[in-house]
Every structure is written in structure tokens, then in C-alpha cells.
Design an enzyme around this catalytic site. Structure first.
Site, PDB file in Angstrom:
ATOM      1  N   CYS A 133       1.143  -1.358   0.147  1.00 57.56           N
ATOM      2  CA  CYS A 133      -0.043   0.069   0.023  1.00 57.56           C
ATOM      3  C   CYS A 133       0.576   1.346  -0.224  1.00 57.56           C
ATOM      4  CB  CYS A 133      -0.860   0.170   1.303  1.00 57.56           C
ATOM      5  SG  CYS A 133      -0.426   0.400   2.825  1.00 57.56           S
ATOM      6  N   ASP A 158       2.620   2.640   2.904  1.00 54.51           N
ATOM      7  CA  ASP A 158       2.138   3.422   3.737  1.00 54.51           C
ATOM      8  C   ASP A 158       3.597   3.241   4.466  1.00 54.51           C
ATOM      9  OD1 ASP A 158      -0.029   4.215   3.523  1.00 54.51           O
ATOM     10  OD2 ASP A 158      -1.522   3.202   3.615  1.00 54.51           O
ATOM     11  N   CYS A 215      -2.168   5.271   5.682  1.00 56.85           N
ATOM     12  CA  CYS A 215      -4.010   5.001   6.009  1.00 56.85           C
ATOM     13  C   CYS A 215      -4.460   5.398   8.030  1.00 56.85           C
ATOM     14  CB  CYS A 215      -4.675   4.062   5.426  1.00 56.85           C
ATOM     15  SG  CYS A 215      -4.016   2.547   7.382  1.00 56.85           S
ATOM     16  N   CYS A 233      -2.142  -3.022   8.542  1.00 61.48           N
ATOM     17  CA  CYS A 233      -2.204  -1.707   9.196  1.00 61.48           C
ATOM     18  C   CYS A 233      -2.228  -1.717  10.794  1.00 61.48           C
ATOM     19  CB  CYS A 233      -4.220  -0.408   8.899  1.00 61.48           C
ATOM     20  SG  CYS A 233      -4.701  -1.167   7.219  1.00 61.48           S
TER      21      CYS A 233
HETATM   22 FE1  FES Z   1      -1.458   0.553   4.196  1.00 63.24          FE
HETATM   23 FE2  FES Z   1      -3.472   1.142   6.264  1.00 63.24          FE
HETATM   24  S1  FES Z   1      -3.786   0.752   3.666  1.00 63.24           S
HETATM   25  S2  FES Z   1      -1.219   0.826   6.769  1.00 63.24           S
END
Ligand code: FES
Length: 157
Positions: free
Chosen positions: A35, A37, A64, A108
């Protein structure tokens, strides 16, 4: 809005422990290549009743809302824990009052768990641990093995 979402919104309205601890004893950074992140966690230890416990934990998230909400919960509940106690906390335990994360959001929580593990790995005061953490592939392969085939959370420099 589901009760999970409303709890996330609640946590986001007043996120705890955001930002760097300048004199931190340990820092851990991980990223999710899937993602994109990233999350960084700082730990500051203190001596309490002859034990070395976490005095403060803080985080910075480039990610996120769920990761931010979990990190906010996690940094609260880490206070007073020894490194050994913190090391065995799972992503779902770190999510605290948020409860079980929906399947799409499990990584996450794992991002928060990964940042904590990475920080704890970097916090061991023994020289061997320094040598071990210098060999980042050990930690990376460990994380990869645990998340085999599913979600990859990787430590970052
Ligand atoms: Fe990747 Fe939440 S969508 S950490």
C-alpha cells in the site's frame, strides 16, 4: 458507519503520542510495499522497580487512518511494559479498544506491530544486538517468513 469505523474516527479526532521523541532510546521504521504506507515508532525507556520499562512511545505515520488509530492506541498501552512484554504483543492486542481489524485492514495493524518489533530490535543494549540489527536481512527475513505469501511489512533504514 460500523462500530469499527466510528472507533477509528474517535481515535483520529484525538490521536495520542504523535511525533518524534528527540532523545528516544529506540526507533523502528517499517513500510508496506503493497500500500506504500510507512510507520515510524520511537521508544523511551525508564527504570521502574528495578525493571527497564517503556516510559513513552510515539509514532509518525505516512499512511492510512487505521494505521494511525492503531498506533495511537498501541503507544498508549505500551507505557510501563518491558521490552520482553512489548515484543510478544500481537497486532490485534495493539489495536486495543478498536477491536478486531477488518480483513482489509489487518496489514495496517501489522505495520504498527512491525514498527514496534523493529524499534525493540534496535533497543537491546547488548553489543551483540547492535551487530544483529546491523545485519538487517535477519530481521527482514524474519518478518517475511511470518507474513509468508501474504502481506509484506519490511523494515526501512
Ligand atoms: Fe496500508 Fe492501512 S492501507 S497501512
Amino acid at each position: 458507519m460500523s462500530s469499527f469505523e466510528s472507533k477509528v474516527q474517535e481515535a483520529l479526532a484525538n490521536p495520542k503520542n504523535q511525533g518524534e521523541i528527540p532523545d528516544a532510546d529506540a526507533v523502528g521504521t517499517v513500510g508496506s510495499p503493497d500500500c506504500g504506507d510507512m510507520l515510524r515508532m520511537w521508544l523511551k525507556f525508564t527504570e521502574k522497580d528495578g525493571k527497564r520499562v517503556i516510559d513513552r512511545a510515539s509514532f509518525q505515520a505516512f499512511g492510512c487512518q487505521t494505521a494511525i488509530a492503531v498506533a495511537s492506541m498501541a503507544t498508549e498501552l505500551l507505557r510501563g511494559k518491558t521490552a520482553e512484554e512489548a515484543k510478544i504483543l500481537t497486532a490485534s492486542e495493539l489495536s486495543g479498544d478498536l477491536g478486531a481489524l477488518p480483513p482489509m485492514k489487518i496489514h495496517c495493524g501489522q505495520l504498527v506491530e512491525g514498527a514496534l518489533r523493529n524499534a525493540l530490535d534496535n533497543s537491546d543494549p547488548s553489543p551483540q544486538a547492535d551487530a544483529a540489527s546491523a545485519m538487517a536481512p535477519t530481521l527482514a527475513s524474519d518478518l517475511h517468513r511470518k507474513r509468508a505469501g501474504k502481506i509484506r511489512i519490511v523494515p526501512l533504514d
